[in-house]
Design a protein around this motif. Sequence first.
Motif, PDB file in Angstrom:
ATOM      1  N   GLY A 112       1.214  -1.520   0.182  1.00 30.82           N
ATOM      2  CA  GLY A 112      -0.045  -0.435   0.036  1.00 30.82           C
ATOM      3  C   GLY A 112       1.082   1.090  -0.203  1.00 30.82           C
ATOM      4  O   GLY A 112      -0.041   2.900   0.360  1.00 30.82           O
ATOM      5  N   PHE A 113       2.134   1.070  -0.546  1.00 27.44           N
ATOM      6  CA  PHE A 113       2.935   2.377  -0.639  1.00 27.44           C
ATOM      7  C   PHE A 113       2.909   3.413  -1.436  1.00 27.44           C
ATOM      8  O   PHE A 113       2.740   4.526  -1.520  1.00 27.44           O
ATOM      9  CB  PHE A 113       4.040   1.983  -0.582  1.00 27.44           C
ATOM     10  CG  PHE A 113       4.582   1.760   0.731  1.00 27.44           C
ATOM     11  CD1 PHE A 113       5.276   2.139   2.042  1.00 27.44           C
ATOM     12  CD2 PHE A 113       4.778   0.104   0.958  1.00 27.44           C
ATOM     13  CE1 PHE A 113       5.477   2.366   3.401  1.00 27.44           C
ATOM     14  CE2 PHE A 113       5.434   0.010   2.352  1.00 27.44           C
ATOM     15  CZ  PHE A 113       5.668   0.896   3.783  1.00 27.44           C
ATOM     16  N   SER A 114       2.404   2.664  -2.945  1.00 26.25           N
ATOM     17  CA  SER A 114       2.212   3.363  -3.788  1.00 26.25           C
ATOM     18  C   SER A 114       0.851   4.156  -4.451  1.00 26.25           C
ATOM     19  O   SER A 114       0.060   3.330  -4.440  1.00 26.25           O
ATOM     20  CB  SER A 114       2.958   2.831  -5.134  1.00 26.25           C
ATOM     21  OG  SER A 114       2.419   2.632  -6.255  1.00 26.25           O
ATOM     22  N   PHE A 115       0.660   5.136  -4.390  1.00 30.51           N
ATOM     23  CA  PHE A 115      -0.433   5.609  -5.352  1.00 30.51           C
ATOM     24  C   PHE A 115      -0.808   5.699  -7.267  1.00 30.51           C
ATOM     25  O   PHE A 115      -1.696   5.990  -7.883  1.00 30.51           O
ATOM     26  CB  PHE A 115      -0.380   7.434  -5.309  1.00 30.51           C
ATOM     27  CG  PHE A 115       0.775   8.168  -5.725  1.00 30.51           C
ATOM     28  CD1 PHE A 115       0.778   7.765  -7.390  1.00 30.51           C
ATOM     29  CD2 PHE A 115       1.467   8.815  -4.775  1.00 30.51           C
ATOM     30  CE1 PHE A 115       2.346   8.464  -7.309  1.00 30.51           C
ATOM     31  CE2 PHE A 115       3.366   9.191  -6.130  1.00 30.51           C
ATOM     32  CZ  PHE A 115       2.855   9.201  -6.460  1.00 30.51           C
ATOM     33  N   GLN A 116       0.111   4.532  -7.569  1.00 29.90           N
ATOM     34  CA  GLN A 116       0.218   3.983  -8.873  1.00 29.90           C
ATOM     35  C   GLN A 116      -0.174   2.783  -9.029  1.00 29.90           C
ATOM     36  O   GLN A 116      -0.986   1.925 -10.081  1.00 29.90           O
ATOM     37  CB  GLN A 116       1.247   3.977 -10.014  1.00 29.90           C
ATOM     38  CG  GLN A 116       1.350   5.622  -9.880  1.00 29.90           C
ATOM     39  CD  GLN A 116       2.855   5.759 -10.410  1.00 29.90           C
ATOM     40  OE1 GLN A 116       4.490   4.958  -9.862  1.00 29.90           O
ATOM     41  NE2 GLN A 116       3.172   6.769 -10.969  1.00 29.90           N
ATOM     42  N   PRO A 192      -7.579  22.784 -12.530  1.00 34.87           N
ATOM     43  CA  PRO A 192      -7.116  23.969 -12.931  1.00 34.87           C
ATOM     44  C   PRO A 192      -6.075  23.543 -11.492  1.00 34.87           C
ATOM     45  O   PRO A 192      -4.883  23.755 -11.585  1.00 34.87           O
ATOM     46  CB  PRO A 192      -7.697  25.037 -12.839  1.00 34.87           C
ATOM     47  CG  PRO A 192      -9.183  24.442 -12.835  1.00 34.87           C
ATOM     48  CD  PRO A 192      -9.941  22.851 -12.723  1.00 34.87           C
ATOM     49  N   VAL A 193      -6.009  22.862 -10.235  1.00 32.90           N
ATOM     50  CA  VAL A 193      -5.547  22.712  -9.252  1.00 32.90           C
ATOM     51  C   VAL A 193      -4.661  21.910  -9.231  1.00 32.90           C
ATOM     52  O   VAL A 193      -3.281  22.044  -8.815  1.00 32.90           O
ATOM     53  CB  VAL A 193      -6.267  23.002  -8.701  1.00 32.90           C
ATOM     54  CG1 VAL A 193      -5.788  22.615  -6.651  1.00 32.90           C
ATOM     55  CG2 VAL A 193      -7.069  24.186  -7.630  1.00 32.90           C
ATOM     56  N   GLN A 194      -5.248  21.084  -9.715  1.00 33.93           N
ATOM     57  CA  GLN A 194      -4.733  19.496 -10.017  1.00 33.93           C
ATOM     58  C   GLN A 194      -3.120  19.834 -10.805  1.00 33.93           C
ATOM     59  O   GLN A 194      -2.243  19.129 -11.028  1.00 33.93           O
ATOM     60  CB  GLN A 194      -5.333  17.901 -10.702  1.00 33.93           C
ATOM     61  CG  GLN A 194      -6.397  17.081  -9.271  1.00 33.93           C
ATOM     62  CD  GLN A 194      -7.070  16.552  -9.602  1.00 33.93           C
ATOM     63  OE1 GLN A 194      -6.094  15.520 -10.322  1.00 33.93           O
ATOM     64  NE2 GLN A 194      -8.501  16.582  -9.152  1.00 33.93           N
ATOM     65  N   GLY A 198       1.698  19.476 -10.229  1.00 39.50           N
ATOM     66  CA  GLY A 198       3.563  19.351 -10.664  1.00 39.50           C
ATOM     67  C   GLY A 198       3.460  17.985 -10.021  1.00 39.50           C
ATOM     68  O   GLY A 198       3.639  18.011  -9.171  1.00 39.50           O
ATOM     69  N   GLY A 199       2.983  17.080 -10.932  1.00 41.66           N
ATOM     70  CA  GLY A 199       3.517  15.505 -10.153  1.00 41.66           C
ATOM     71  C   GLY A 199       1.757  14.864  -9.883  1.00 41.66           C
ATOM     72  O   GLY A 199       1.063  16.002 -10.252  1.00 41.66           O
ATOM     73  N   HIS A 200       1.745  13.993  -9.454  1.00 40.84           N
ATOM     74  CA  HIS A 200       1.009  13.664  -8.750  1.00 40.84           C
ATOM     75  C   HIS A 200       0.087  14.228  -8.321  1.00 40.84           C
ATOM     76  O   HIS A 200       0.412  14.454  -6.921  1.00 40.84           O
ATOM     77  CB  HIS A 200       1.080  11.607  -8.444  1.00 40.84           C
ATOM     78  CG  HIS A 200      -0.201  11.508  -9.020  1.00 40.84           C
ATOM     79  ND1 HIS A 200      -1.064  10.716  -7.239  1.00 40.84           N
ATOM     80  CD2 HIS A 200      -0.895  10.473  -9.751  1.00 40.84           C
ATOM     81  CE1 HIS A 200      -2.558  10.391  -8.129  1.00 40.84           C
ATOM     82  NE2 HIS A 200      -2.045   9.308  -9.353  1.00 40.84           N
TER      83      HIS A 200
END
Length: 296
Positions: A112-116, A192-194, A198-200
């Motif tokens: 569960g460490f990765s957001f991908q 627009p905030v996302q 910059g980055g995920h």
Amino acid sequence: MTEHVPVLLSEVLYFLRLHPSLDRVLDCTLGLGGYSGAILGEFPDTRVIGIDRDTDAIAIAKRNLSGYGDRFTPLHGNFEHLGEVAEDFAPFDAILFDLGVSNLQISEGGRGFSFQTEGPLDMRMDPGGCLSAADIVNEFSEKEMTEIFFTYGEERFSRQIARGLVRIREKDGPFSTTTSLVEAIRKILPAPVQRKMGGHPARRVFQALRIRVNEELSALTGGLRKARAAASPGGLIAVVSYHSLEDRIVKHTFRDWQKEDFGKVLTRRPLLPSEEEVEKNYKARSAKLRVFSVEK
Ligand SMILES: C[S@@+](CC[C@H](N)C(=O)[O-])C[C@H]1O[C@@H](n2cnc3c(N)ncnc32)[C@H](O)[C@@H]1O
């Protein structure tokens, strides 16, 4: 098979070669044994003691380094308590920290460490640890989460994200997977905030949860204090860090030690990986190495 490419390894070895008689090295973050294996290979008379809080990492390192017999000793534990964990082997001529998570932990969705990668919201480096990421996002208050995301993730939209998570869990029930948390963050933050982030968009929240779950900053502060007590005169203490919160602790600790005449900072500025290393191993891009030499 999972592999972990050691970061800034040739720079760490460069400093170890400066020591006239490297009898015992303590690798506080054994991982899959990348640093330890390189040291055992290059210094035939050196004994390496490796600590890791992750039992899976210990098992793999043990297998990878079995050819070195009793020159290598793996120990399970938190380096925050390295005094007790490695008590029988002190003092050490070099003590190394290569902070953060290994590829094993990141690439295995089950941790569960990765957001991908889909996995349970766990993030405990030590599977026996008590607090998980799910406990935080499902049980902590909006205020507590805001503080965690802001302090450990330096996330500008901490309050917005924490408020949104509370709203979603009240409506849809608890979060149980990494993907459900990522989807929630994507829903909470306007497009627009996302784009501006910059980055995920979940990167900083995941970093913050991991640091809080594993109490990484207090472990580092405690580990450095214990390393000071366990280092031999003339010994080296080297730390590779991966974000500014860690680097700040290392920089200030080494600076204070120098002021107290405990020894000398060998890296006035931190050493960074070469462009070539970053090209080969993107995960090395944020690494910084600082080295301290204890008074003889
Ligand atoms: C970046 S990896 C180390 C990789 C290793 N240098 C190599 O080349 O294979 C970091 C490792 O440190 C461990 N770790 C992080 N914090 C720790 C702590 N407080 N005590 C013990 N181990 C820790 C993690 O479980 C992980 O396996």
